[in-house]
Design an enzyme around this catalytic site. Structure first.
Site, PDB file in Angstrom:
ATOM      1  N   CYS A  29       0.872  -1.188   0.000  1.00  0.00           N
ATOM      2  CA  CYS A  29       0.000   0.000   0.000  1.00  0.00           C
ATOM      3  C   CYS A  29       0.899   1.225   0.000  1.00  0.00           C
ATOM      4  CB  CYS A  29      -0.974  -0.025   1.172  1.00  0.00           C
ATOM      5  SG  CYS A  29      -0.205   0.057   2.795  1.00  0.00           S
ATOM      6  N   ASN A  32       2.267   1.534   4.342  1.00  0.00           N
ATOM      7  CA  ASN A  32       2.541   0.278   5.068  1.00  0.00           C
ATOM      8  C   ASN A  32       2.201   0.388   6.557  1.00  0.00           C
ATOM      9  OD1 ASN A  32       5.358  -1.962   5.775  1.00  0.00           O
ATOM     10  ND2 ASN A  32       3.290  -2.504   5.207  1.00  0.00           N
ATOM     11  N   CYS A  34      -1.501   0.882   7.285  1.00  0.00           N
ATOM     12  CA  CYS A  34      -2.935   0.560   7.368  1.00  0.00           C
ATOM     13  C   CYS A  34      -3.280  -0.679   6.540  1.00  0.00           C
ATOM     14  CB  CYS A  34      -3.808   1.732   6.924  1.00  0.00           C
ATOM     15  SG  CYS A  34      -3.586   3.235   7.906  1.00  0.00           S
ATOM     16  N   ARG A  35      -3.414  -0.505   5.231  1.00  0.00           N
ATOM     17  CA  ARG A  35      -3.962  -1.573   4.389  1.00  0.00           C
ATOM     18  C   ARG A  35      -3.070  -2.794   4.245  1.00  0.00           C
ATOM     19  NH1 ARG A  35      -5.021   2.356  -0.514  1.00  0.00           N
ATOM     20  NH2 ARG A  35      -3.142   3.226   0.444  1.00  0.00           N
ATOM     21  N   SER A  36      -1.806  -2.590   3.879  1.00  0.00           N
ATOM     22  CA  SER A  36      -0.984  -3.783   3.613  1.00  0.00           C
ATOM     23  C   SER A  36      -0.612  -4.566   4.872  1.00  0.00           C
ATOM     24  CB  SER A  36       0.235  -3.465   2.738  1.00  0.00           C
ATOM     25  OG  SER A  36       1.103  -2.558   3.357  1.00  0.00           O
ATOM     26  N   ASP A 147      -8.129   3.966   0.659  1.00  0.00           N
ATOM     27  CA  ASP A 147      -7.203   4.444   1.680  1.00  0.00           C
ATOM     28  C   ASP A 147      -8.019   4.964   2.858  1.00  0.00           C
ATOM     29  OD1 ASP A 147      -5.353   5.760   3.213  1.00  0.00           O
ATOM     30  OD2 ASP A 147      -4.441   6.850   1.547  1.00  0.00           O
TER      31      ASP A 147
HETATM   32  P1  4NP Z   1      -1.791   2.898   3.978  1.00  0.00           P
HETATM   33  O1  4NP Z   1      -2.445   4.268   4.513  1.00  0.00           O
HETATM   34  O2  4NP Z   1      -1.211   3.203   2.615  1.00  0.00           O
HETATM   35  O3  4NP Z   1      -2.953   1.982   3.918  1.00  0.00           O
HETATM   36  O4  4NP Z   1      -0.747   2.516   4.998  1.00  0.00           O
HETATM   37  C1  4NP Z   1      -1.736   5.453   4.527  1.00  0.00           C
HETATM   38  C2  4NP Z   1      -0.815   5.692   5.502  1.00  0.00           C
HETATM   39  C3  4NP Z   1      -0.122   6.881   5.531  1.00  0.00           C
HETATM   40  C4  4NP Z   1      -0.340   7.826   4.552  1.00  0.00           C
HETATM   41  C5  4NP Z   1      -1.265   7.575   3.552  1.00  0.00           C
HETATM   42  C6  4NP Z   1      -1.956   6.392   3.542  1.00  0.00           C
HETATM   43  N1  4NP Z   1       0.350   9.040   4.581  1.00  0.00           N
HETATM   44  O5  4NP Z   1       0.103   9.892   3.713  1.00  0.00           O
HETATM   45  O6  4NP Z   1       1.217   9.239   5.453  1.00  0.00           O
END
Ligand code: 4NP
Length: 180
Positions: A29, A32, A34-36, A147
């Protein structure tokens, strides 16, 4: 899913046993956190419950290194806990070019991840390994794993259900193709 991003995957084989004698899956994702990592936690639990840990291995990484070394987002962990999942102590890391070579299957959460992965694969050597998570989902209309970062708790719970659907079907596909 009938849209263009899935057209290339219709007859895709997802198995391709590595040198290690294991099938390895990398969830990707943006951050790294939340989703992954959630996909990794959910998928690993399914693999363990089915006694397949000796055959199927997984990891996760982010397209950006901003959260390097951080645990998953606390909101993500809260939603996971509600559905019976514990964090084994995951720490975020950015994806490396070598990951493209080393993993058998690379599962991106959204279009942006897929585009960035293809960009990382400069010579186009590994395109056959890169697949969208929603290629495997069947119970939800989502074409991408949204997201949840800037949204509320509902987004995180939806994410858990979407990933349970996708990870379950991914594992079934792997088992079929590995003749398990
Ligand atoms: P992820 O979510 O890609 O599912 O881990 C996010 C985590 C952090 C950010 C964006 C999405 N960020 O912009 O810091």
């Amino acid at each position: 899913h009938n849209t263009e991003i899935y057209a290339n995957f219709a007859n895709k084989k997802v198995s391709n046993m590595t040198k290690k004698g294991k099938h390895t899956v990398l969830f990707i994702c943006l951050g790294n956190i939340c989703r992954s990592p959630a996909a990794e936690i959910i998928f690993k639990k399914m693999v363990a419950e089915q006694g397949l840990e000796h055959l199927v291995e997984s990891d996760s990484a982010g397209m950006i290194g901003y959260h390097r070394g951080c645990p998953p987002d606390s909101r993500m962990l809260t939603a996971l806990k509600k559905y019976g999942y514990e964090d084994p102590g995951l720490k975020a890391r950015p994806v490396r070019k070598e990951d493209l070579e080393q993993f058998d299957l690379i599962v991106g959460m959204d279009r942006e991840n897929l585009r960035d992965l293809k960009r990382l694969d400069e010579k186009g050597q590994w395109t056959g390994k890169i697949v969208p998570m929603c290629f495997f989902t069947t119970r939800f209309p989502d074409e991408e794993v949204p997201d949840p970062y800037y949204g509320g708790p509902d987004g995180f719970e939806h994410l858990v259900k979407l990933l349970q659907d996708g990870c379950g079907n991914l594992l079934e596909r792997l088992k079929e193709q590995l003749s398990l």
